[in-house]
Design a protein around this motif. Structure first.
Motif, mmCIF file in Angstrom:
data_model
loop_
_atom_site.group_PDB
_atom_site.id
_atom_site.type_symbol
_atom_site.label_atom_id
_atom_site.label_comp_id
_atom_site.label_asym_id
_atom_site.label_seq_id
_atom_site.Cartn_x
_atom_site.Cartn_y
_atom_site.Cartn_z
ATOM 1 N N GLY A 43 -102.634 24.725 7.965
ATOM 2 C CA GLY A 43 -101.244 25.150 7.900
ATOM 3 C C GLY A 43 -100.990 26.577 8.324
ATOM 4 N N SER A 83 -100.944 29.911 10.930
ATOM 5 C CA SER A 83 -100.769 30.258 12.333
ATOM 6 C C SER A 83 -101.548 31.539 12.583
ATOM 7 C CB SER A 83 -99.289 30.456 12.670
ATOM 8 O OG SER A 83 -99.123 30.748 14.040
ATOM 9 N N LYS A 133 -103.426 17.536 14.183
ATOM 10 C CA LYS A 133 -103.221 18.472 13.075
ATOM 11 C C LYS A 133 -103.154 19.911 13.570
ATOM 12 C CE LYS A 133 -105.681 15.619 9.675
ATOM 13 N NZ LYS A 133 -106.804 15.581 8.708
ATOM 14 N N ILE A 134 -103.657 20.138 14.799
ATOM 15 C CA ILE A 134 -103.790 21.499 15.319
ATOM 16 C C ILE A 134 -103.192 21.577 16.715
ATOM 17 C CG2 ILE A 134 -105.445 23.285 16.019
ATOM 18 C CD1 ILE A 134 -107.431 21.814 14.061
ATOM 19 N N LEU A 185 -91.227 25.888 17.508
ATOM 20 C CA LEU A 185 -92.619 25.810 17.069
ATOM 21 C C LEU A 185 -92.753 26.099 15.574
ATOM 22 C CD1 LEU A 185 -94.331 27.549 20.114
ATOM 23 C CD2 LEU A 185 -94.639 25.155 19.428
ATOM 24 N N ASN A 186 -92.013 27.082 15.078
ATOM 25 C CA ASN A 186 -92.035 27.367 13.634
ATOM 26 C C ASN A 186 -91.511 26.182 12.830
ATOM 27 O OD1 ASN A 186 -93.236 29.879 13.303
ATOM 28 N ND2 ASN A 186 -91.356 31.008 13.684
ATOM 29 N N ARG A 244 -94.116 23.353 12.848
ATOM 30 C CA ARG A 244 -95.260 23.655 11.971
ATOM 31 C C ARG A 244 -94.924 23.384 10.517
ATOM 32 N NH1 ARG A 244 -98.084 28.581 9.635
ATOM 33 N NH2 ARG A 244 -96.347 29.898 10.279
ATOM 34 N N GLN A 245 -93.712 23.750 10.136
ATOM 35 C CA GLN A 245 -93.276 23.548 8.756
ATOM 36 C C GLN A 245 -93.088 22.066 8.441
ATOM 37 O OE1 GLN A 245 -89.555 25.582 7.719
ATOM 38 N NE2 GLN A 245 -90.569 26.398 5.921
ATOM 39 N N LEU A 248 -98.542 21.554 10.612
ATOM 40 C CA LEU A 248 -99.482 21.844 11.682
ATOM 41 C C LEU A 248 -100.202 23.174 11.469
ATOM 42 C CD1 LEU A 248 -97.161 20.866 14.673
ATOM 43 C CD2 LEU A 248 -99.115 19.543 13.834
ATOM 44 N N THR A 249 -101.348 23.303 12.102
ATOM 45 C CA THR A 249 -102.096 24.553 12.168
ATOM 46 C C THR A 249 -102.051 25.039 13.610
ATOM 47 O OG1 THR A 249 -103.570 23.834 10.381
ATOM 48 C CG2 THR A 249 -104.352 25.627 11.799
ATOM 49 N N TYR A 250 -101.767 26.336 13.811
ATOM 50 C CA TYR A 250 -101.650 26.890 15.162
ATOM 51 C C TYR A 250 -102.706 27.965 15.412
ATOM 52 C CZ TYR A 250 -96.798 25.082 15.646
ATOM 53 O OH TYR A 250 -95.679 24.295 15.740
ATOM 54 N N CYS A 290 -97.313 34.540 13.482
ATOM 55 C CA CYS A 290 -98.635 34.391 12.873
ATOM 56 C C CYS A 290 -98.786 35.170 11.571
ATOM 57 C CB CYS A 290 -99.719 34.862 13.852
ATOM 58 S SG CYS A 290 -99.701 33.969 15.420
#
Length: 239
Positions: free
Chosen positions: A27, A29, A154-155, A177-178, A181-182, A186-188, A202
């Protein structure tokens, strides 16, 4: 979620990445920042299995990337490239481009999933039959993001995801993208030469120079100028 240990990557006699290590939590970034040629993008490409001459260790979601089949790895991690026009086939309609990984991996209901993804990125079903040259740069990057999400990874590895876009469009893509992810958990890992982008996107970042890691900072340390290395200070001043 990601563990990179003592990673070194070579291109012939040249060392592109020299003994770099970092971990990324689920989770999170995580940013990679530094001047051109410092090895940032090479790290992403090696994580995706696109580099062959490397040493060290890379694990993604518990899988050793050196022994995991590419198709299995693709279900866990996907990459979004810098130039969305170059990363989309010019003769594939948008719907085809998004559905292609679904067909390759024999995923159920590719047409339904394609429409869901177009809605998710804010374009909608009407874009299915358009071609890349009929879209703006920001719309093309949205399509590239949708295609990367097709297999429900997941990434996401994001290589300068906004640098090829107009400044007015960059914020839209970063906000998308934010949001993703929420919503999707997701993991960035994000590569950028722009410290403002990294600070916005990040929680932590690693500064790179000449293939080596200089230091790892939190967003709060960056904003408070709590920096140990002179190169990072110079980079911040230049930015």
């Amino acid at each position: 979620m990601i563990s990179v240990g003592n990673l070194s990557v070579r291109f012939g006699p040249s060392t592109a990445v020299d003994n770099v290590s970092f971990d990324v939590a689920a989770g999170e970034s995580f940013g990679l920042v530094g001047e051109s040629g410092s090895g940032k993008s090479t790290i992403l490409r090696t994580m995706m299995g696109l580099s062959t001459d490397w040493s060290g260790s890379i694990t993604v979601d518990g899988l050793d990337t050196s022994t995991t089949h590419r198709k299995e790895l693709a279900r866990r991690v996907q990459m979004v490239f810098q130039d969305p026009y170059a990363s989309l086939h010019p003769r594939y309609a948008i719907g085809q481009a998004i559905a292609e990984p679904l067909h390759i991996n024999r995923m159920p209901n590719p047409e339904k999933r394609t429409i869901e993804l177009l809605e998710l990125i804010g374009l909608g079903e009407k874009f299915r039959f358009r071609f890349p040259h009929e879209l703006s740069g920001g719309q093309r990057q949205r399509v590239a993001i949708a295609r990367a999400l097709a297999l429900e990874p997941k990434i996401l590895l994001l290589d300068e995801p906004t640098s090829a876009l107009d400044v007015s469009i960059q914020a839209e893509i970063l906000n998308l993208l934010n949001k993703l992810r929420q919503e999707l958990g997701l993991t960035y890992v994000i590569v950028s030469h722009d410290l403002a982008v990294i600070s916005y996107m990040c929680e932590r970042l690693m500064v790179m120079r000449n293939a080596e890691a200089v230091e790892i900072l939190t967003r709060e340390q960056l904003r408070a100028r709590d920096i140990r290395h002179d190169y990072t200070r110079d980079l911040l001043t230049a930015s």
